[in-house]
Design an enzyme around this catalytic site. Structure first.
Site, PDB file in Angstrom:
ATOM      1  N   PHE A   1     -22.140 -19.185  -3.148  1.00 57.67           N
ATOM      2  CA  PHE A   1     -21.769 -18.278  -4.233  1.00 57.67           C
ATOM      3  C   PHE A   1     -22.952 -17.372  -4.554  1.00 57.67           C
ATOM      4  O   PHE A   1     -24.052 -17.847  -4.849  1.00 57.67           O
ATOM      5  CB  PHE A   1     -21.368 -19.059  -5.481  1.00 57.67           C
ATOM      6  CG  PHE A   1     -20.006 -19.698  -5.408  1.00 57.67           C
ATOM      7  CD1 PHE A   1     -19.317 -19.787  -4.205  1.00 57.67           C
ATOM      8  CD2 PHE A   1     -19.406 -20.208  -6.546  1.00 57.67           C
ATOM      9  CE1 PHE A   1     -18.069 -20.375  -4.139  1.00 57.67           C
ATOM     10  CE2 PHE A   1     -18.143 -20.796  -6.504  1.00 57.67           C
ATOM     11  CZ  PHE A   1     -17.471 -20.880  -5.286  1.00 57.67           C
ATOM     12  N   GLU A   2     -22.724 -16.080  -4.506  1.00 60.20           N
ATOM     13  CA  GLU A   2     -23.775 -15.104  -4.772  1.00 60.20           C
ATOM     14  C   GLU A   2     -23.300 -14.126  -5.850  1.00 60.20           C
ATOM     15  O   GLU A   2     -22.224 -14.281  -6.433  1.00 60.20           O
ATOM     16  CB  GLU A   2     -24.145 -14.372  -3.477  1.00 60.20           C
ATOM     17  CG  GLU A   2     -24.633 -15.295  -2.364  1.00 60.20           C
ATOM     18  CD  GLU A   2     -24.996 -14.552  -1.082  1.00 60.20           C
ATOM     19  OE1 GLU A   2     -25.109 -13.305  -1.115  1.00 60.20           O
ATOM     20  OE2 GLU A   2     -25.156 -15.218  -0.033  1.00 60.20           O
ATOM     21  N   GLY A   3     -24.115 -13.116  -6.109  1.00 63.86           N
ATOM     22  CA  GLY A   3     -23.728 -12.061  -7.034  1.00 63.86           C
ATOM     23  C   GLY A   3     -23.409 -12.586  -8.415  1.00 63.86           C
ATOM     24  O   GLY A   3     -24.219 -13.218  -9.080  1.00 63.86           O
TER      25      GLY A   3
END
Length: 603
Positions: free
Chosen positions: A389-391
């Site tokens: 999970f990024e951003g």
């Protein structure tokens, strides 16, 4: 004028006259003994004992007197305050003073019951004395004294802080240091301690490798969350209303050997992890799963992505022929998964990536996440799941301040979903995570929006997920790339591009660290077999590429404590699991440089 011949003052003359009267004597020192310095360790000769600091350490130079002084550096929204609560008497006069160096340094007292006071200096290139006075209120028995700098103005120093006035009623001195510290039960992840009771103590603080990790009221404690096969040192202090004692003698213990994380004990002792571009192609080109060399022990299929940010509905769409002309058929792809597993490799679906924002804002999205991810795993016969999970996938609500007890829905629902998947597939289910440094190590300085608000709510947002799943987690491989400078446990900023960054970032995971600088809120270390270091495979793969020689320095330092450079690690971890890279495709593009270096090192 000659000072010796100056006339005496009127006060001096009156004093002399009174002393000449029979029965009147000089005021004895005993009559003045009620005034004393009630601050504890104001010279910082015992480290930060007695003080609570959001940032700071003790230094041997510069000092005003003695051998140590406080040095602290404000950063972001933290003014690097160190404070101490002392016992005082009501309706009494006190003088607070100390010596400081630096710009915009403050010395003050709060909770006085009357008017809180402070003194400050705009600029003190050398030691400057600050002093202020206050009177306590009619019901005041405790006052907090503090020193701090100002935002963005650089480091400051403080030394010889005193609070002079009547000692508090009841206990006026900290207790003696505890004696008889010894270890009791030692496991792969915990060490039991016990010690002798100290007269006048109301509690005890436990230190691991110099960092306070817990407080207890009895004479025993168990320090958990430790790494297997790792040596630790411990001390305890005794505490009462007047402050904290000096630290006890040191005892050491080495934890026993532990198994692999998350039940996946069939991973090799040192593993190579790589992401395979399975749903897209880019400049690196498409690599068929069957063509991935045997050196790769864990293969993360990139990526499963949601149908919308908040749906929780994850889909894995393999690269179309129009984009990847050499893509294999579904049948060949499934056969390649089985062949890799037969060779002892793990094949996982990786969820998220740069473009796959996932926010499980509702329990319905959570349940959809579980069912859709299960369908992907079952369809292709995969070994488990990687969370990338990024951003803006994870962020913390403003009132969510305790990583051990999260309340933000996207955090709570993700934890619940992962625990459900782990329970569904059992002990052999492989669970890995690949957060960015901003979401993990940056939590040493900042957590969520912070005490005063204004911080990025994503700061440290992965910490509650990692902590809640640490017993189920197979591997954590933080992306030590595409990162800004991050403060390490030495309170220095470290930047990408060399071994130093990887050493400092990994040391934090294996040592543990106080979250947002709070020594009473420590993120416990992970086991070394749960940790791999994330690096770009080539200069094309991402910012932060390091040469094979720097990779070797990193591994030497962390597993052998040699070739370390300027950063001093807090341990040696020969059981460090290995390396992760973005990506298999980019390593193939670079003639397998990353893989070859790993093979040469671990042989």
């Amino acid at each position: 004028m000659d000072r010796a011949r100056r006339p005496r003052s009127l006060l001096a003359a009156l004093t002399a006259a009174l002393l000449a009267v029979p029965g009147i004597t000089a005021l004895s020192s005993a009559a003045r003994a009620a005034d004393a310095d009630v601050a504890v360790n104001g010279g910082f000769e015992s480290g930060l004992t007695g003080w609570t600091c959001t940032a700071g350490t003790t230094v041997t130079s510069p000092v005003h007197s003695g051998s140590s002084a406080l040095q602290a550096t404000p950063a972001g929204s933290d003014n690097a305050q160190c404070s101490q609560t002392v016992t005082v008497q009501p309706n009494a006069q006190y003088t607070l003073s100390g010596y400081v160096r630096g710009s915009y340094v403050y010395l003050g007292a709060s909770g006085t019951g009357t008017t809180d006071v402070s003194a400050w200096t705009q600029s003190a290139p050398d030691w400057q004395k600050l002093s202020t006075t206050f009177r306590t209120g009619a019901a005041t028995t405790k006052v907090t004294i503090y020193t701090h700098g100002w935002y963005g103005t650089g480091a400051y120093q403080a030394d010889d802080l005193t609070l002079v006035g009547p000692g508090g009623s009841g206990t006026t001195q900290p207790p003696a240091a505890p004696a008889g510290l010894r270890t009791t039960t030692v496991t792969s992840s915990s060490v039991g301690l016990s010690w002798s009771a100290v007269t006048g103590a109301t509690g005890y603080a436990v230190y691991r490798d110099g960092t306070k990790v817990q407080t207890v009221t009895g004479t025993s404690a168990t320090v958990s969350g430790l790494a297997a096969s790792t040596a630790y040192s411990f001390q305890v202090t005794a505490v009462n209303d007047a402050g904290e004692s000096a630290r006890s003698a040191v005892v050491t213990a080495t934890t026993s050997a532990g198994g692999g994380g998350g039940g996946s004990t069939d991973l090799p002792a040192h593993a190579l992890v790589g992401y395979l571009h399975a749903s897209f192609a880019n400049g690196a080109g498409y690599t068929r799963l069957a063509d991935v060399p045997d050196s790769w022990d864990v293969i993360d299929l990139a990526f499963g992505e949601p149908t919308s940010v908040t749906s929780g509905d994850i889909r894995f769409n393999r690269c179309p022929v129009t984009e990847c002309p050499n893509v294999e058929s579904d049948a060949d792809f499934k056969a390649a998964v089985k062949a890799k597993q037969a060779a002892g490799k793990k094949v996982l679906i990786s969820i998220g990536g740069q473009n796959g924002q996932v926010q499980l804002t509702t329990t319905a999205a959570r349940d959809t996440f579980v069912s859709s991810v299960s369908k992907i795993i079952d369809t292709y016969g995969l070994d488990g799941l990687d969370i990338d999970f990024e951003g803006h996938s994870l962020s913390l609500n403003a009132d969510d301040t305790d990583f051990k007890n999260p309340t933000t829905p996207v955090i709570v629902n993700l934890i619940s979903a992962l625990k459900t998947l782990k329970a569904r597939y059992g002990a052999k289910f492989v669970l890995t995570m690949a957060p960015e440094t901003f979401f993990v190590q940056n939590g040493y300085q900042y957590y969520g929006t912070g005490k005063w608000g204004g911080q990025d709510p994503r700061c440290g947002a992965y910490l509650p997920v990692i902590h809640a799943l640490r017993d189920d987690l197979t591997l954590l491989h933080v992306q030590d790339y595409n990162s800004g400078p991050i403060m390490g446990l030495d309170n220095q900023y470290h930047s990408m591009g060399g071994a130093d960054f990887h050493i400092a970032m990994t040391d934090m995971l294996l040592t543990g660290f106080p979250v947002a600088g709070d020594p009473n809120n420590v993120f416990p270390p992970l086991r070394p077999d749960q940790v791999a270091i994330g690096m770009p495979a080539s200069t094309n793969a991402g910012n932060g590429y390091v040469s094979p020689s720097e990779v070797t320095k990193t591994l030497d330092c962390l597993t052998k404590r040699t070739n370390c450079g300027s950063y001093a690690t807090h341990g040696t971890w020969p059981a460090l699991r290995g390396l992760m890279t973005w990506s298999v495709n980019w390593d193939r593009f670079a003639n397998w440089e990353f893989q070859k270096n790993f093979d040469a090192y671990f042989g």
